[in-house]
Enzyme design. Structure first.
Site, PDB file in Angstrom:
ATOM      1  N   HIS A 186       0.805  -1.217   0.000  1.00 27.60           N
ATOM      2  CA  HIS A 186       0.000   0.000   0.000  1.00 27.60           C
ATOM      3  C   HIS A 186       0.841   1.273   0.000  1.00 27.60           C
ATOM      4  O   HIS A 186       0.371   2.350  -0.396  1.00 27.60           O
ATOM      5  CB  HIS A 186      -0.939   0.001   1.214  1.00 27.60           C
ATOM      6  CG  HIS A 186      -2.220   0.732   0.989  1.00 27.60           C
ATOM      7  ND1 HIS A 186      -2.341   1.773   0.094  1.00 27.60           N
ATOM      8  CD2 HIS A 186      -3.452   0.580   1.552  1.00 27.60           C
ATOM      9  CE1 HIS A 186      -3.584   2.231   0.116  1.00 27.60           C
ATOM     10  NE2 HIS A 186      -4.275   1.521   0.988  1.00 27.60           N
ATOM     11  N   ALA A 187       2.095   1.198   0.421  1.00 24.86           N
ATOM     12  CA  ALA A 187       2.954   2.383   0.376  1.00 24.86           C
ATOM     13  C   ALA A 187       3.308   2.760  -1.060  1.00 24.86           C
ATOM     14  O   ALA A 187       3.624   3.914  -1.344  1.00 24.86           O
ATOM     15  CB  ALA A 187       4.234   2.137   1.176  1.00 24.86           C
TER      16      ALA A 187
END
Length: 213
Positions: A186-187
């Site tokens: 998700h980063a």
């Protein structure tokens, strides 16, 4: 390969927020229409799995964020990433990884995949090449039209390689659908990029003759 530097303070905060989590991956599963894809592959006598892996790999390569990886807290972007997908073996009733270099042309990729698959059937492998992270981990679950999936992976430290899985095709209202699961860090990958993946792949599946040459 190049290093990514964020020009936006908010984007850097977004990266730091998710990269600091114990489990920073997120997963979305959706049913994708593949009616035209299945018909074209059958009519053209193309290998279904290799054709599908090619389109999924091309989709990921067309979206820069799916080519990003985290190394020692920094982000690098690969020029291309390569599918490492599961294939059956002659050795046991468990799979082997089959890694095939991505190719711009589907015909080139399919030729490579056919050769590597034959090698893996007799000499199965469960190991990735040390130091490499330019993979796309892929797996088929052809027995189940699943609605969700959880992948086995190391969390400490976690990697930043996307996971892509598909399940048993099924019919609905005259169309052929396929459950598709995409998991990413998700980063690096946000909901917008995930949406791009599903939309891009579905568009390719609706126009297979434009891509499977």
């Amino acid at each position: 390969m190049k290093k990514i530097e964020f020009g936006s303070v908010h984007r850097k905060k977004h990266f730091d927020f998710f990269n600091g989590m114990n489990h920073p991956h997120f997963n979305i599963t959706a049913n994708i229409e593949i009616t035209a894809f299945v018909k074209y592959v059958k009519a053209s006598e193309l290998p279904l799995t290799f054709s599908l892996v090619y389109l999924l790999s091309k989709t990921a390569n067309d979206i820069p964020e799916f080519r990003w990886r985290i190394r020692n807290g920094s982000i690098i972007e690969h020029e291309s990433v390569h599918p490492s997908f599961t294939v059956p073996t002659d050795e046991a009733d468990v799979f082997s990884f089959c890694t095939v270099d991505h190719a711009e042309k589907a015909s080139d990729f399919i030729k490579r995949a056919q050769k590597v698959k034959e090698d893996m059937k007799k000499n199965p492998s469960m190991e990735d090449e040390p130091g490499r992270d330019d993979f796309l981990f892929m797996s088929a679950i052809p027995w189940i039209s699943f609605t969700g999936i959880q992948h086995a992976m190391s969390y400490h430290p976690h990697d930043s390689v996307p996971r892509i899985s598909w399940g048993r095709f099924f019919g609905q209202s005259g169309a052929t659908l396929m459950p598709l699961s995409v998991q990413a860090h998700h980063a690096l990958v946000d909901g917008w990029h995930m949406g791009q993946f599903f939309q891009t792949f579905e568009e390719m599946a609706k126009n297979p003759s434009a891509y499977l040459q």
